[in-house]
Design an enzyme around this catalytic site. Structure first.
Site, short mmCIF file in Angstrom:
data_model
loop_
_atom_site.label_atom_id
_atom_site.label_comp_id
_atom_site.label_asym_id
_atom_site.label_seq_id
_atom_site.Cartn_x
_atom_site.Cartn_y
_atom_site.Cartn_z
N SER A 158 0.95 -1.28 -0.01
CA SER A 158 0.02 -0.01 -0.14
C SER A 158 1.03 1.27 0.13
O SER A 158 1.98 1.15 0.57
CB SER A 158 -0.74 -0.22 1.16
OG SER A 158 -1.85 1.07 1.29
N CYS A 159 0.43 2.27 -0.67
CA CYS A 159 1.27 3.47 -0.45
C CYS A 159 0.19 4.83 -0.80
O CYS A 159 -0.94 4.50 -0.65
CB CYS A 159 2.47 3.62 -1.85
SG CYS A 159 1.15 3.45 -3.26
N PRO A 160 0.95 6.02 -0.42
CA PRO A 160 0.03 7.00 -0.32
C PRO A 160 -1.00 7.60 -1.17
O PRO A 160 -2.15 7.57 -0.92
CB PRO A 160 0.83 8.35 -0.17
CG PRO A 160 2.20 7.71 0.29
CD PRO A 160 2.32 6.27 -0.35
N ASN A 161 -0.56 7.51 -2.60
CA ASN A 161 -1.54 7.70 -3.53
C ASN A 161 -2.27 6.33 -4.25
O ASN A 161 -3.23 6.45 -4.73
CB ASN A 161 -0.81 8.42 -4.79
CG ASN A 161 -0.52 9.81 -4.70
OD1 ASN A 161 -1.51 10.36 -3.70
ND2 ASN A 161 -0.11 10.53 -5.72
N THR B 139 2.47 0.85 -4.64
CA THR B 139 1.61 -0.33 -4.22
C THR B 139 2.03 -1.69 -5.22
O THR B 139 2.21 -2.71 -4.95
CB THR B 139 0.26 -0.07 -4.22
OG1 THR B 139 -0.05 1.00 -3.63
CG2 THR B 139 -0.64 -1.18 -3.82
#
Lengths: 149, 473
Positions: free
Chosen positions: B8-11, B16
């Site tokens: 998972s990643c911020p954007n 991801t």
């Protein structure tokens, strides 16, 4: 939706003029087709903001600056190459030669384009794919390589 | 060996999937069987099933956001940033092969597993204060309820409301009355959801029930013999209490046999009891007592300085937006209308709308100071402000109370003082510009001057006090 709807030859540059990460972001946002953008400055700002949260230099000489932005109307990708190699605070510390700039609208109108970007991201991990991009020296070659995903 | 993973990643656009791809590739090279769930902007894909987790020898989480971990109880869990999976997936998998990964346990292993990745995460942790992170988690889940409730109430009041002695009333049995009730229902969830998700951010899933139950009780004064609940400030308190109590119970060492029922049974029940009883027996009486004392205090001020009264009422209205201070001031003003002193309600009516209008304006003008969620909530707050729903500012206040509450109080005090000075009177116990539209305001021009100046004061002060957002998570 196919990836070639996201990448157009006009949005590719095989010889970026920029000499820094900041310049390259500006230069590449300029490459994006005008029809994809609502507000160029907003788009640039959001991409810069994402860059500040953590470098998008993924190593191997590649960077993928990206952002979700209200300034973007339609998802689009710009691809740039630079001979010099740009300092990007990459994960492996190496200078960046190939840049994929990805602009996505804030409000998702379907997630087709996200799926394409997902495939593209996965493809970035493929060494042959990366090498063929590094070896490409015309816009057409680059678009062809990317379209094959 | 079989592993499962989450990326998972911020954007949720690129990292991801790159992390997932690299974990898959590295696993293939090592002959490890792996299934990676991606939590990206498309949503959750390749979701891990219970069987997947059950049969896995370990869990690798490569994420830059909080990932719910209770389903991995008892498994070796390695938590790293998404960039680690992109850069050195090999090494991560080798840690499982060499059995270097600590077992995750809701009870105590959590700390151990965290130590391993402390170095990787140290930088990020410094950036964001945990209290702020818990608040923001609660606020982000609360926002939809505030927006749905606030806008439905706003629409039904402005289209179906009539000014009466009891405030803006919507005739019963009408369509707008149904819409208004719908909105009211959403509002009732607001504080419990805030408290529940603050607690969940602190203690993971076992904190949810105690937080929501505690928040509900905090918000409903009838549990502790008070005319008004403790509002969103009480909700924040309940959320942190529930979260830390649940977390504390987790850390108590218990026999192996009881462990499986800790997260679903023992922790939620004990923590719910603790928080609920603290509110009912410990905090309830002081809250009720405080309300009475404030009411007496205000009554003692009748005949004194009008401007001072306006300032005090403005401060009370904006301090807790629906909590005891707000209620006391509002009921005081409402009571004085019938006693022929509508000027007091005039000051209150101006102060009622400056918190949401001011914070809404601030979120529009000073974008860098607000998270994306907050900016959305800011737009809705403007609409709510126009029809006198002070609660519209709650998401913005709850996310950063020590900076926002002083700002909205300053704006409310300014508006209250100017309205008093200008002799504004309001004949209906309701606030905001909508009351003027219904013709219940005397001295309309001064009323609007009070609102505009109060709004600007709020927005400017919020900009001065608030810090730029560090990380959009």
């Amino acid at each position: 939706m196919e990836i070639d709807t996201l990448v157009q030859e006009d949005a590719v540059s095989v010889a970026l003029k920029s000499t820094s990460r900041a310049e390259a972001l500006e230069e590449m946002v300029d490459l994006l087709p005008a029809s994809a953008l609502q507000d160029k400055n907003q788009c640039l700002e959001d991409i810069q903001k994402r860059e500040q949260e953590g470098s998008t230099g993924i190593g191997f000489g590649f960077a993928i600056p990206h952002g979700k932005s209200n300034g973007v109307q339609q998802a689009a990708i710009a691809i740039g190459k630079t001979e010099e190699g740009l300092e990007w605070e990459s994960l492996d510390g190496k200078p960046v030669e190939v840049i994929f700039l990805i602009a996505v609208p804030e409000e998702n109108a379907g997630d087709d384009h996200l799926k394409i970007l997902q495939q593209l991201s996965r493809k970035m991990m493929d060494e042959t794919f990366r090498d063929s991009l590094k070896g490409a020296d015309t816009k057409k070659q680059i678009v062809d390589i990317v379209s094959k995903i | 060996m079989k592993l499962v993973g989450i990326t998972s990643c911020p954007n949720g656009i690129a990292h991801t999937y790159m992390a997932a791809e690299n974990l898959n590739k590295a696993a293939k090279e090592k002959g490890i069987d792996i299934k990676v769930e991606t939590q990206g902007s498309i949503g959750v894909e390749n979701e891990l099933t219970e069987e997947d987790i059950e049969s896995a020898d370990g869990v690798v989480i490569a994420a830059d956001k909080t990932v719910e971990k209770s389903r991995f109880e008892g498994k070796p869990v390695l938590e790293v940033a998404s960039s680690d999976a992109i850069r050195r997936a090999d090494e991560l998998l080798a840690q499982f092969e060499n059995k270097e990964v600590a077992t995750y346990s809701e009870r105590s292993g959590k700390e151990k597993a965290k130590e391993k990745i402390e170095e990787d995460k140290a930088k990020k942790k410094k950036k964001q204060n945990p209290v702020y992170r818990h608040l923001m988690n609660g606020v982000s889940y609360m926002i939809p309820f505030v927006v749905v409730g606030g806008l439905l109430i706003a629409i039904s009041l402005s289209l179906g409301g009539e000014p009466t002695e009891d405030g803006l009333a919507i005739p019963e049995g009408t369509f707008w009355s149904a819409i208004n009730q719908l909105g009211g229902t959403a509002f009732n969830f607001m504080v419990p959801i805030l408290a529940g998700f603050i607690a969940m951010s602190i203690a993971d899933r076992p904190g949810l029930a105690p937080g929501m139950i505690g928040g509900f009780i905090a918000n409903d004064g009838s549990f502790y013999g008070s005319e008004a609940g403790a509002g969103f400030i009480g909700g924040i308190l309940a959320g942190f209490l529930a979260g830390y109590i649940a977390k504390w119970i987790k850390e108590v060492k218990v026999p192996e046999m009881i462990q499986p029922i800790m997260p679903i049974l023992i922790i939620p029940i004990l923590a719910s009891l603790a928080v609920g009883l603290i509110f009912i027996y410990v905090l309830g009486a002081p809250i009720a007592g405080l309300m009475e004392a404030m009411t007496n205090g205000l009554e003692g001020m009748e005949g004194g300085s009008r401007i001072l009264l306006g300032i005090i009422l403005g401060a009370m209205i904006s301090f807790d937006m629906g909590g005891p201070f707000n209620k006391v001031a509002f009921l005081f003003g409402a009571a004085l209308i019938t006693q022929g002193q509508p000027e007091v309600m005039g000051a209150i009516a101006a102060a009622i709308c400056t918190p949401p209008l001011g914070m809404g304006l601030a979120s529009l003008l000073f974008k860098k100071k607000f998270e994306k969620d907050e900016r959305e909530a800011g737009k809705a707050a403007v609409a709510m402000g126009l029809v006198g729903i002070t609660e519209g500012a709650i998401p913005l206040a709850a996310a950063d109370p020590f900076r926002v509450i002083p700002s909205i109080m300053a704006g409310g005090m300014t508006a209250g003082a100017i309205a008093m000075l200008g002799g504004v009177a309001d004949h209906v116990p309701h606030g905001g510009p909508v009351v003027a539209v219904f013709g219940a305001i005397d001295n309309v021009i001064m009323f609007f001057i009070a609102i505009v100046i109060g709004t600007i004061v709020t927005a400017l002060l919020a900009n001065v006090l608030k810090k730029p957002v560090v990380e959009g998570s």
